[in-house]
Design an enzyme around this catalytic site. Structure first.
Site, short mmCIF file in Angstrom:
data_model
loop_
_atom_site.label_atom_id
_atom_site.label_comp_id
_atom_site.label_asym_id
_atom_site.label_seq_id
_atom_site.Cartn_x
_atom_site.Cartn_y
_atom_site.Cartn_z
N LYS A 87 1.11 -1.25 -0.92
CA LYS A 87 0.44 -0.21 -0.20
C LYS A 87 0.52 1.33 -0.39
O LYS A 87 1.84 1.07 0.52
CB LYS A 87 -0.56 0.23 1.12
CG LYS A 87 -1.70 0.86 1.50
CD LYS A 87 -2.77 0.92 0.99
CE LYS A 87 -3.46 2.11 0.15
NZ LYS A 87 -3.43 2.74 -1.17
N GLN A 108 7.12 4.28 3.71
CA GLN A 108 5.76 3.53 4.00
C GLN A 108 5.15 2.47 4.70
O GLN A 108 4.55 2.04 5.41
CB GLN A 108 5.48 3.35 2.22
CG GLN A 108 3.74 3.44 2.54
CD GLN A 108 3.07 5.47 2.26
OE1 GLN A 108 3.93 5.78 1.38
NE2 GLN A 108 2.18 5.31 2.93
N LYS A 123 4.69 1.97 -3.39
CA LYS A 123 5.10 2.69 -3.79
C LYS A 123 5.43 3.18 -5.11
O LYS A 123 6.34 1.59 -5.46
CB LYS A 123 6.15 4.29 -2.72
CG LYS A 123 5.98 5.59 -3.09
CD LYS A 123 5.19 6.32 -1.74
CE LYS A 123 4.89 7.62 -2.49
NZ LYS A 123 4.27 7.53 -0.77
N GLY A 162 -2.57 8.41 -4.31
CA GLY A 162 -2.26 9.89 -4.84
C GLY A 162 -1.08 9.43 -3.55
O GLY A 162 -0.49 9.13 -3.47
N ASP A 163 -0.23 10.99 -4.70
CA ASP A 163 1.06 11.32 -3.47
C ASP A 163 0.93 12.51 -4.51
O ASP A 163 0.13 13.29 -5.19
CB ASP A 163 2.09 9.89 -3.38
CG ASP A 163 3.41 10.88 -2.97
OD1 ASP A 163 2.95 10.97 -2.29
OD2 ASP A 163 4.17 11.41 -3.58
N THR A 207 -4.36 13.65 5.23
CA THR A 207 -3.47 13.19 5.52
C THR A 207 -3.01 14.80 5.78
O THR A 207 -2.40 15.51 7.14
CB THR A 207 -1.90 13.49 4.06
OG1 THR A 207 -2.91 13.00 3.32
CG2 THR A 207 -0.61 13.68 4.90
N1 GLU Z 1 0.75 9.18 -0.68
C1 GLU Z 1 0.25 9.04 0.88
C2 GLU Z 1 1.31 9.00 1.69
O1 GLU Z 1 3.07 9.32 1.54
C3 GLU Z 1 -1.05 8.13 0.89
C4 GLU Z 1 -0.68 7.08 0.34
C5 GLU Z 1 -1.99 6.07 0.51
O2 GLU Z 1 -2.62 6.11 0.79
O3 GLU Z 1 -1.85 5.03 -0.30
O4 GLU Z 1 1.44 8.15 2.77
#
Ligand code: GLU
Length: 443
Positions: A87, A108, A123, A162-163, A207
């Protein structure tokens, strides 16, 4: 042992400074764990956790509106699935390379472990630059990207989101292509979806909201709260916008936002409606905010947003945006707390300065875990085809953020350094993943 593990990582992953930095920061805090966990040492758990389970690199050809063909590179690093499906988000930005994706994937793993939701770490992304591209171009790119990536995904396998550079629009195009290729309406295969087609309330806000909740929890340990505090936020993307909103809700005054061209200071506090209009509706720049806001705001081209005196600093833009000098300036101006809304925005030297000065410091793995936690909640709703109200989803998110704070604080206290959230987050995250790996055998 720790030094040799780190040296091995550097040797085997040449030219990936951000990945080295992320590993170093974790490795240097884990020594006390191995002092009483010979089993983890024997199982080479540190070495195993630093090596991704799988790394995927692929070609992404696409055509722009003029018919010109472009070739980008796509990545997905499936780092660790001991606790659940891989994830983590997708980043579309010209700076994306394998080392960046690995640093983000590595972070992550521990971040996701801290959420307590069953999700592993991964990622992905591409060096595609969405800036200035039309919707049709972004759609064609997303379709091409997914045409290769889909075979690696699935609600029980790997679940992107997303990121930077990947928001609701991109997730929509990606999900559409996945659905078309697989002939499956498999909502749990990507998160950050629209509310009408399997998305979750509060995922967009999560976030930024979570970063502020974590900050409030840190302040609470000193009998303080956010009410009346002056806050400096960097960035003006999804994380920054909703950090500003939550900080305002809790009575703080947010003075700034920024983008790659410079920053804005608004003495009256950032007008979120105006900023959202420019950033979300018009996909514009923060300089426009200063032009339209009138007297109270000014745009500073190029400068460092950390020069603005504040009580609380929330770096919400990108990695290594807050360096040693900036940290010294913040300390000189009496900053009380810093929480990372972005991933690894503070350099190691900056973190050192802040910790030595006794500033409360919330590392990204803990402070920005709200986004992925809400993604976990989205997967939970998708699994049972449910959809929670905003209030329910927000309540769950807050509970998770408070529990992350508690785990980090208690772990730091257990290891004799109460309030050292870097140590607390790294150790608590690592212990969860390592214990799961140990229980599952030599995988
Ligand atoms: N990109 C976000 C992070 O850095 C969220 C990743 C997600 O929701 O899977 O945690």
């Amino acid at each position: 042992m720790m030094d040799s593990v780190y040296a091995d990582v550097v040797r085997r992953n040449p030219g990936e400074p951000e990945f080295h930095q992320a590993v170093h920061e974790v490795v240097e805090t884990l020594a006390p764990v191995f002092e009483h966990r010979q089993d983890l040492l024997d199982a080479k758990m540190l070495e195993r956790v630093c090596e991704p389970e799988r790394q995927i690199i692929f070609r992404v050809p696409w055509q722009d509106d003029n018919g010109t063909v472009h070739v980008n590179r796509g990545f997905r690093v499936e780092f660790n699935s001991a606790l659940g499906p891989y994830k983590g988000g997708l980043r579309f930005h010209p700076t994306v390379n394998l080392g960046i994706v690995k640093f983000l994937g590595f972070e992550q793993i521990f971040k996701n472990a801290l959420t307590g939701v069953n999700i592993g770490g991964g990622k992905g992304g591409s060096d595609f630059d969405p800036k200035g591209r039309s919707d049709a171009e972004v759609m064609r790119f997303c379709q091409s990207f997914m045409t290769e990536l889909y075979r690696h995904l699935g609600e029980h396998t790997d679940v992107p989101a997303g990121d930077i550079g990947v928001g609701g629009r991109e997730v929509g195009y990606l999900f559409g292509q996945y659905r078309r290729i697989t002939n499956r309406w498999e909502a749990g295969t990507i998160t950050g979806k629209g509310l009408a087609w399997g998305g979750s309330n509060v995922r967009t806000e999560a976030t930024g909201y979570g970063t502020v909740t974590f900050t409030a929890e840190m302040l609470k340990t000193a009998g303080e709260d956010l009410d009346g505090q002056q806050v400096v936020v960097s960035g003006s993307g999804n994380v920054a916008l909703f950090a500003i909103e939550k900080a305002h809700q809790l009575g703080a005054n947010v003075l700034t936002c920024s983008d790659s061209t410079g920053y804005v200071v608004d003495d009256k506090g950032i007008d979120l409606d105006l900023l959202s209009q420019i950033k979300l509706q018009e996909r514009g720049r923060v300089a426009t905010y200063a032009e339209r806001r009138g007297g109270s705001a000014r745009f500073v081209e190029g400068g460092s947003v950390w020069d603005v005196p504040c009580d609380i600093a929330l770096p919400c833009a990108t990695e290594n945006e807050l360096n040693e000098d900036a940290a010294k300036t913040l300390v000189g101006n009496g900053v009380k707390a810093v929480a990372e809304g972005a991933n690894m925005p503070c350099t190691p030297e900056a973190v050192q300065v802040l910790r030595q000065a006794g500033v409360r410091f919330g590392p990204g793995k803990a402070a920005n875990a709200g986004g992925v936690a809400a993604s976990g909640l989205e997967m939970r709703q998708n699994a049972v085809r449910d959809s929670w109200s905003f209030t329910t989803a927000e309540g769950q998110l807050e509970e998770i953020m408070r529990s992350i704070h508690t785990i980090c604080y208690e772990t730091s206290a257990r290891y004799g350094a109460p309030g050292d959230y870097v140590l607390g987050a790294n150790i608590a995250g690592f212990e969860r993943v390592a214990d799961a790996m140990l229980a599952q055998g030599l995988i």
